[in-house]
Design an enzyme around this catalytic site. Structure first.
Site, PDB file in Angstrom:
ATOM      1  N   LYS A 199      34.543  44.010  46.607  1.00 53.02           N
ATOM      2  CA  LYS A 199      35.912  44.354  47.003  1.00 53.02           C
ATOM      3  C   LYS A 199      36.413  43.664  48.275  1.00 53.02           C
ATOM      4  CE  LYS A 199      37.177  46.109  44.132  1.00 53.02           C
ATOM      5  NZ  LYS A 199      37.211  45.462  42.776  1.00 53.02           N
ATOM      6  N   HIS A 248      27.430  38.971  44.674  1.00 49.14           N
ATOM      7  CA  HIS A 248      27.583  40.009  45.701  1.00 49.14           C
ATOM      8  C   HIS A 248      26.244  40.265  46.398  1.00 49.14           C
ATOM      9  CE1 HIS A 248      31.609  41.011  44.512  1.00 49.14           C
ATOM     10  NE2 HIS A 248      31.293  41.559  43.365  1.00 49.14           N
ATOM     11  N   SER A 286      39.080  50.430  48.421  1.00 48.53           N
ATOM     12  CA  SER A 286      39.148  49.590  47.225  1.00 48.53           C
ATOM     13  C   SER A 286      37.969  49.881  46.290  1.00 48.53           C
ATOM     14  CB  SER A 286      39.145  48.114  47.659  1.00 48.53           C
ATOM     15  OG  SER A 286      39.270  47.271  46.551  1.00 48.53           O
TER      16      SER A 286
HETATM   17  S1  PPS Z   1      35.088  42.548  42.982  1.00 48.43           S
HETATM   18  O1  PPS Z   1      35.175  43.475  41.836  1.00 48.43           O
HETATM   19  O2  PPS Z   1      34.080  43.014  43.951  1.00 48.43           O
HETATM   20  O3  PPS Z   1      34.877  41.164  42.591  1.00 48.43           O
HETATM   21  O4  PPS Z   1      36.504  42.698  43.694  1.00 48.43           O
HETATM   22  P1  PPS Z   1      37.155  41.687  44.736  1.00 48.43           P
HETATM   23  O5  PPS Z   1      37.836  40.618  44.015  1.00 48.43           O
HETATM   24  O6  PPS Z   1      36.165  41.338  45.788  1.00 48.43           O
HETATM   25  O7  PPS Z   1      38.199  42.602  45.479  1.00 48.43           O
HETATM   26  C1  PPS Z   1      39.341  43.132  44.876  1.00 48.43           C
HETATM   27  C2  PPS Z   1      40.308  43.431  46.016  1.00 48.43           C
HETATM   28  O8  PPS Z   1      40.905  42.195  46.428  1.00 48.43           O
HETATM   29  C3  PPS Z   1      42.312  42.292  46.277  1.00 48.43           C
HETATM   30  N1  PPS Z   1      42.881  40.992  45.929  1.00 48.43           N
HETATM   31  C4  PPS Z   1      43.743  40.328  46.710  1.00 48.43           C
HETATM   32  N2  PPS Z   1      44.249  40.613  47.925  1.00 48.43           N
HETATM   33  C5  PPS Z   1      45.142  39.740  48.449  1.00 48.43           C
HETATM   34  N3  PPS Z   1      45.549  38.626  47.821  1.00 48.43           N
HETATM   35  C6  PPS Z   1      45.071  38.284  46.600  1.00 48.43           C
HETATM   36  N4  PPS Z   1      45.471  37.196  46.001  1.00 48.43           N
HETATM   37  C7  PPS Z   1      44.120  39.157  46.002  1.00 48.43           C
HETATM   38  N5  PPS Z   1      43.441  39.155  44.828  1.00 48.43           N
HETATM   39  C8  PPS Z   1      42.694  40.274  44.805  1.00 48.43           C
HETATM   40  C9  PPS Z   1      42.476  43.320  45.159  1.00 48.43           C
HETATM   41  O9  PPS Z   1      43.777  43.816  45.119  1.00 48.43           O
HETATM   42  C10 PPS Z   1      41.438  44.354  45.589  1.00 48.43           C
HETATM   43  O10 PPS Z   1      41.810  45.047  46.789  1.00 48.43           O
HETATM   44  P2  PPS Z   1      42.608  46.428  46.811  1.00 48.43           P
HETATM   45  O11 PPS Z   1      42.610  46.862  48.252  1.00 48.43           O
HETATM   46  O12 PPS Z   1      41.875  47.390  45.930  1.00 48.43           O
HETATM   47  O13 PPS Z   1      43.987  46.125  46.334  1.00 48.43           O
END
Ligand code: PPS
Length: 292
Positions: A45, A105, A135
């Site tokens: 996340k 991860h 998240s």
């Molecule tokens: S995972 O399942 O661990 O691979 O998830 P991960 O991709 O690490 O994290 C998902 C969170 O990243 C946010 N996200 C973004 N934030 C800003 N800009 C962009 N482009 C973007 N893409 C993904 C996504 O919304 C999740 O965070 P939260 O706080 O839940 O919205």
């Protein structure tokens, strides 16, 4: 297969992980990295998907159409991924021609040795602990292979103690930070990427030894912005069946901001969190911003 049977967490060298990963750990340990692999490593996340899409845009010369060639989990296979009946991350990667993009991860001490032997380039993205907690909580509600998080209070307590998949956030971010100069690692922060994506993508380009024009850089920033990625089915995980990832209550692309934790932490939870955080982070210079 009953997907709920995968919810059990088992320690691998002291770090909790899904039973499916545990049972196939040897294959991950023996994974053969290549010197031209580009790796995106994160605690869950922390902005993994975002960083993966940016790196694939760089890899594709800034052409969003090329990035639509497949879903993100096929373009950037997830090294330790293991669900019965589906190709494992190791199988996917073994079958991928070079240069490969790799998502993981894993905490640094569990990375397969071959990454160090081959000196592969690794971009580590860290995100502040409070936003990750929120998240991760919502993510647990939609991923069927993760344990039921219970109420927020219970989940937060487990997260603080490291009793969640991939273990302690504190150990993860510190582990990668401490070794960043020993290996080929670029350490970035979600909050910096949010504040100034152009600046942070430039850091990635320098690290990956890629040169692109300012026009293409602008294109990458636009194509990987939250609003564009949210509606892009090649990155928003909408192609995953509901039985595995059910986005009917909350989306994978949920909010994408820094500071959402303030909408979820009570004053008491915040105080308890801060007290514990201070203790666990007292031995590092590593600094996070919880808002921008
Ligand atoms: S995972 O399942 O661990 O691979 O998830 P991960 O991709 O690490 O994290 C998902 C969170 O990243 C946010 N996200 C973004 N934030 C800003 N800009 C962009 N482009 C973007 N893409 C993904 C996504 O919304 C999740 O965070 P939260 O706080 O839940 O919205």
């Amino acid at each position: 297969m009953d997907i709920c049977s995968l919810q059990k967490l088992v320690p691998i060298h002291g770090v909790l992980m899904g039973i499916n990963i545990y049972e196939n750990w040897e294959k991950v340990e023996k994974f053969q990295a290549r010197s031209d692999d580009w790796v995106i490593a994160t605690y869950p996340k922390a902005g993994t998907t975002w960083a993966c899409e940016i790196v694939d845009m760089i890899y594709s010369g800034g052409d969003p159409e090329k990035c639509r060639r497949d879903a993100i989990y096929n373009r950037v296979p997830y090294l330790e991924f293991q669900i019965p009946g589906m190709p494992s991350g190791v199988e996917q990667l073994d079958a991928t021609p070079s240069p490969r993009l790799v998502k993981t991860h894993l905490p640094i001490q569990l990375m397969p040795n071959s990454f160090w032997e081959k000196n592969s380039k690794i971009i580590y993205v860290a995100r502040n602990a409070k936003d990750v907690a929120v998240s991760y909580y919502f993510f647990h509600q939609i991923v069927k292979a993760l344990p039921d998080p219970g109420p927020w209070d219970v989940f937060l307590d487990n997260y603080i103690k490291g009793n969640v998949s991939y273990g302690s956030w504190h150990d993860h971010v510190k582990g990668w930070w401490e070794k960043r100069h020993d290996y080929n690692i670029l350490y970035l922060f979600y909050e910096d990427l949010k504040e100034n994506p152009k600046r942070e993508i430039r850091k990635m380009l320098d690290f990956l030894e890629k040169e692109i024009s300012d026009d293409i850089l602008e294109k990458i920033v636009y194509h990987t912005s939250f609003d564009v990625m949210k509606t892009n089915d090649m990155v928003n995980y909408k192609t995953i069946p509901n039985e595995i990832l059910d986005q009917s209550t909350t989306s994978f692309m949920r909010k994408g901001i820094a500071g959402d934790w303030k909408n979820h932490f009570t004053v008491a939870q915040n105080e308890k969190f801060d007290e514990d955080y201070k203790r666990k982070m007292s031995d590092t210079e590593l600094h996070f911003r919880t808002e921008i």
